[in-house]
Scaffold this motif. Structure first.
Motif, PDB file in Angstrom:
ATOM      1  N   SER A 234       0.729  -1.109  -0.037  1.00 54.20           N
ATOM      2  CA  SER A 234       0.035  -0.041  -0.067  1.00 54.20           C
ATOM      3  C   SER A 234       1.119   1.169   0.113  1.00 54.20           C
ATOM      4  O   SER A 234       1.880   1.044   0.619  1.00 54.20           O
ATOM      5  CB  SER A 234      -0.864   0.088   1.185  1.00 54.20           C
ATOM      6  OG  SER A 234      -0.212   0.311   2.290  1.00 54.20           O
ATOM      7  N   LEU A 235       0.571   2.292  -0.688  1.00 57.03           N
ATOM      8  CA  LEU A 235       0.887   3.701  -0.478  1.00 57.03           C
ATOM      9  C   LEU A 235       0.077   4.436  -0.276  1.00 57.03           C
ATOM     10  O   LEU A 235      -0.986   4.770  -0.819  1.00 57.03           O
ATOM     11  CB  LEU A 235       1.686   3.842  -2.047  1.00 57.03           C
ATOM     12  CG  LEU A 235       2.305   5.236  -2.209  1.00 57.03           C
ATOM     13  CD1 LEU A 235       3.649   5.139  -2.913  1.00 57.03           C
ATOM     14  CD2 LEU A 235       1.321   6.287  -2.697  1.00 57.03           C
ATOM     15  N   ASN A 236       0.380   5.368   0.837  1.00 59.38           N
ATOM     16  CA  ASN A 236      -0.386   7.006   0.989  1.00 59.38           C
ATOM     17  C   ASN A 236       0.411   7.752   0.666  1.00 59.38           C
ATOM     18  O   ASN A 236       1.439   7.942   1.484  1.00 59.38           O
ATOM     19  CB  ASN A 236      -0.753   6.793   2.336  1.00 59.38           C
ATOM     20  CG  ASN A 236      -1.790   7.882   2.639  1.00 59.38           C
ATOM     21  OD1 ASN A 236      -1.216   8.807   3.050  1.00 59.38           O
ATOM     22  ND2 ASN A 236      -3.122   7.761   2.693  1.00 59.38           N
ATOM     23  N   ALA A 237       0.088   8.895   0.166  1.00 60.82           N
ATOM     24  CA  ALA A 237       0.935  10.176  -0.329  1.00 60.82           C
ATOM     25  C   ALA A 237       0.230  11.356   0.465  1.00 60.82           C
ATOM     26  O   ALA A 237       0.787  12.520   0.052  1.00 60.82           O
ATOM     27  CB  ALA A 237       0.894  10.373  -1.687  1.00 60.82           C
ATOM     28  N   HIS A 238      -0.443  11.226   1.604  1.00 62.63           N
ATOM     29  CA  HIS A 238      -1.005  12.529   2.334  1.00 62.63           C
ATOM     30  C   HIS A 238      -0.849  12.074   3.684  1.00 62.63           C
ATOM     31  O   HIS A 238      -1.491  12.593   4.770  1.00 62.63           O
ATOM     32  CB  HIS A 238      -2.151  12.759   1.924  1.00 62.63           C
ATOM     33  CG  HIS A 238      -3.373  11.920   2.058  1.00 62.63           C
ATOM     34  ND1 HIS A 238      -4.098  11.646   2.928  1.00 62.63           N
ATOM     35  CD2 HIS A 238      -3.748  11.242   0.989  1.00 62.63           C
ATOM     36  CE1 HIS A 238      -4.790  10.799   3.041  1.00 62.63           C
ATOM     37  NE2 HIS A 238      -4.913  10.324   1.861  1.00 62.63           N
ATOM     38  N   SER A 239       0.195  11.311   3.925  1.00 67.70           N
ATOM     39  CA  SER A 239       0.376  10.922   5.565  1.00 67.70           C
ATOM     40  C   SER A 239       0.974  12.124   6.265  1.00 67.70           C
ATOM     41  O   SER A 239       1.662  12.882   6.022  1.00 67.70           O
ATOM     42  CB  SER A 239       1.178   9.712   5.763  1.00 67.70           C
ATOM     43  OG  SER A 239       1.917   9.312   6.990  1.00 67.70           O
ATOM     44  N   PRO A 240       0.543  11.974   7.671  1.00 69.58           N
ATOM     45  CA  PRO A 240       1.166  13.044   8.576  1.00 69.58           C
ATOM     46  C   PRO A 240       2.669  12.787   9.066  1.00 69.58           C
ATOM     47  O   PRO A 240       3.311  13.731   9.479  1.00 69.58           O
ATOM     48  CB  PRO A 240       0.255  12.971   9.737  1.00 69.58           C
ATOM     49  CG  PRO A 240      -0.404  11.569   9.823  1.00 69.58           C
ATOM     50  CD  PRO A 240      -0.576  11.294   8.471  1.00 69.58           C
ATOM     51  N   TRP A 241       3.063  11.489   8.545  1.00 67.35           N
ATOM     52  CA  TRP A 241       4.528  11.160   9.054  1.00 67.35           C
ATOM     53  C   TRP A 241       5.140  10.452   7.553  1.00 67.35           C
ATOM     54  O   TRP A 241       4.169   9.795   6.876  1.00 67.35           O
ATOM     55  CB  TRP A 241       4.632  10.573  10.442  1.00 67.35           C
ATOM     56  CG  TRP A 241       4.161   9.053  10.214  1.00 67.35           C
ATOM     57  CD1 TRP A 241       2.807   8.623  10.488  1.00 67.35           C
ATOM     58  CD2 TRP A 241       4.695   7.548   9.841  1.00 67.35           C
ATOM     59  NE1 TRP A 241       2.768   7.303  10.359  1.00 67.35           N
ATOM     60  CE2 TRP A 241       3.721   6.601  10.108  1.00 67.35           C
ATOM     61  CE3 TRP A 241       6.174   7.326   9.737  1.00 67.35           C
ATOM     62  CZ2 TRP A 241       4.187   5.391  10.061  1.00 67.35           C
ATOM     63  CZ3 TRP A 241       6.406   6.225   9.594  1.00 67.35           C
ATOM     64  CH2 TRP A 241       5.410   5.138   9.655  1.00 67.35           C
ATOM     65  N   GLU A 242       6.209  10.396   7.689  1.00 65.90           N
ATOM     66  CA  GLU A 242       6.898   9.567   6.504  1.00 65.90           C
ATOM     67  C   GLU A 242       7.819   8.643   6.983  1.00 65.90           C
ATOM     68  O   GLU A 242       8.514   8.517   7.903  1.00 65.90           O
ATOM     69  CB  GLU A 242       7.738  10.372   5.398  1.00 65.90           C
ATOM     70  CG  GLU A 242       8.506   9.861   4.454  1.00 65.90           C
ATOM     71  CD  GLU A 242       8.286  10.702   2.963  1.00 65.90           C
ATOM     72  OE1 GLU A 242       9.072  10.270   2.203  1.00 65.90           O
ATOM     73  OE2 GLU A 242       7.597  11.563   2.820  1.00 65.90           O
ATOM     74  N   GLY A 243       7.651   7.216   6.115  1.00 61.48           N
ATOM     75  CA  GLY A 243       8.350   6.271   6.596  1.00 61.48           C
ATOM     76  C   GLY A 243       7.971   5.040   5.654  1.00 61.48           C
ATOM     77  O   GLY A 243       6.801   5.004   4.735  1.00 61.48           O
TER      78      GLY A 243
END
Length: 480
Positions: free
Chosen positions: A334-343
């Motif tokens: 899965s990929l989310n491009a508007h997360s509040p954190w990155e990793g």
């Protein structure tokens, strides 16, 4: 014939011969096509640390201002001692390779141009180094495959994530057999509202240019899985859509009308800079972005700072993919491009246990900060003060009926935990013996984009897609 799977090998001069013992080795002659942000790594490497084995001969781009940016950088790195680099327009690539005796072409142009440039370079007699992805569609794969077969020349796709110590550590665990036979992989990638948003400002926002994030971004991730488990993808089912960015989503959330760009335009002065909007990119705040893009947009009209909530975005920002592998494992991605954190989080399940890798590259994105906001925290590490989520990485292994234990990860200097420097060393010096098999070849690039190409077909049809039905021009299982 050159082995097309030889990854990272430094070639002999085109038309030349090898060197006998004691002879002075001729430097490999490079031309670089595409002078965007990613080009800097190669210019610095060739003119700097690897100048003993490599020579940067020429630069090429449609935008003369960006060409001049790297012309100036090369001069600065050489201490003003080197003559100016040659320049040529991209459509003259074949002619320039022949007349200037170019050995290798580095391609850092937009994704949709890769196939044309790769084929042109190979047929003109040069090997190729290309930024991921190899290309964006099945037709490009077939054309590249045919050119490789016909010319016998070498194509290297630069997968620097393999060289990141945390990813190499997970490869070591899987390869050691401690997990037994791999049965499945769960892989979640979170892009935050700085880095993720950036793909919706640039040329990437149109699928015709980038293939969408399933190809442009996730080809890195699919390559990691292919390499980690040493297997080949055979069937793909994908689901997703544009659920956060774009004008329709903005309207649903009542965001109202917005300027088309972040930086005040040189002509109109219109822009959203200074409004406090966290999605706005002001190119003037970053010296490199200002010099490379803002000051040169009058040449071609390219805007690096488009608003992420305007019309015209045709790529997805939420994606879920299931991939079946030839050897039996299944990947859930899965990929989310508007997360509040990155990793990212990876779990590898095997018949004897499980390994879990969690990486936090940016613990939080805050609306206001006194620090310069780094766009890509994987390439430029950042420090965040967050009491709950902390930057860092952790690799944990647990076998059946045993306690879990943590595997130490030792990072080096530079981007991606020192991985970029290791990649460049293999690229310019030729790969040595590597038990992890990190140097990537042409087939690795093909295998990685095959998942994204099949995924895009699945998104369009709502059906699972068998990769062999795409007719990419090569047997992806070859060489295993």
């Amino acid at each position: 014939m050159v082995n097309v799977d030889t990854a990272g090998a430094a070639p002999a001069r085109a038309g030349g011969t090898g060197h006998a013992a004691g002879e002075q080795q001729t430097r490999v002659r490079f031309a670089l096509v595409g002078t965007g942000s990613r080009s800097e790594m190669y210019v610095r490497a060739i003119v700097g640390q690897h100048a003993d084995v490599a020579e940067l001969v020429a630069l090429s781009d449609l935008n003369p201002g960006r060409v001049q940016y790297y012309q100036d950088l090369a001069g600065e790195l050489s201490g003003g001692k080197a003559a100016p680099l040659a320049t040529f327009e991209p459509h003259r690539l074949a002619e320039f390779i022949a007349e200037s005796d170019i050995d290798r072409v580095i391609i850092t142009t937009p994704d949709y141009t890769h196939a044309d440039l790769i084929v042109t370079a190979l047929e003109a007699g040069a090997d190729v180094v290309v930024e991921k992805p190899l290309t964006i569609d099945a037709d490009g794969c077939r054309r590249i495959t045919e050119a490789v077969s016909k010319t016998g020349r070498n194509v290297v796709v630069t997968f620097n994530y393999r060289y990141s110590p945390r990813n190499s550590a997970l490869k070591e665990i899987i390869q050691s057999g401690v997990l037994g036979k791999v049965t499945s992989v769960d892989f979640s990638w979170m892009l935050d509202t700085v880095h993720g948003a950036d793909y919706f400002r640039r040329w990437h926002r149109e699928k015709a240019n980038s293939g969408g994030l399933l190809i442009h971004k996730a080809s890195h991730h699919f390559d990691l899985v292919n390499w980690w488990i040493d297997d080949v993808p055979v069937r793909v089912f994908a689901s997703g859509g544009l659920k956060f960015y774009g004008d329709r989503n903005a309207a649903e959330r009542g965001l109202g009308s917005r300027p088309e760009r972040g930086t005040p335009g040189p002509a109109t002065g219109e822009g959203a800079a200074g409004t406090g909007d966290p999605f706005v990119l002001d190119l003037r705040d970053d010296e490199k972005l200002r010099a490379l893009y803002y000051e040169n947009e009058h040449y071609d009209g390219y805007r690096r700072d488009q608003d992420v909530f305007t019309a015209g975005i045709t790529i997805e920002d939420n994606l879920a993919v299931v991939v079946d592998y030839d050897g039996g494992p299944t990947l859930s991605y899965s990929l989310n491009a508007h997360s509040p954190w990155e990793g990212y989080r990876v779990a590898v399940n095997g018949t004897d246990g499980r390994a879990e890798l969690e990486v936090v590259e940016r613990a939080a994105v805050r609306r206001s900060t006194d620090k310069k906001v780094v766009v890509d925290p994987s390439a430029t590490p950042v420090e965040e003060d967050d009491a709950v989520r902390r930057n860092g990485e952790r690799l944990v292994v647990q076998r059946h009926w045993e306690s879990a234990y943590e595997v130490p990860i030792i990072n080096g200097e530079g981007g991606h935990g020192g991985g970029d420097l290791l990649l460049l060393s293999d690229l310019f010096n030729g790969p040595g013996e590597d038990p992890l098999g990190r140097p990537s070849g042409y087939l690795d690039g093909l295998r990685s984009v095959s998942v994204g190409i099949a995924g895009n077909e699945s998104l369009a049809t709502s059906l699972p897609v068998r990769i062999q039905d795409l007719n990419l021009g090569a047997d992806l299982r070859r060489g295993r």
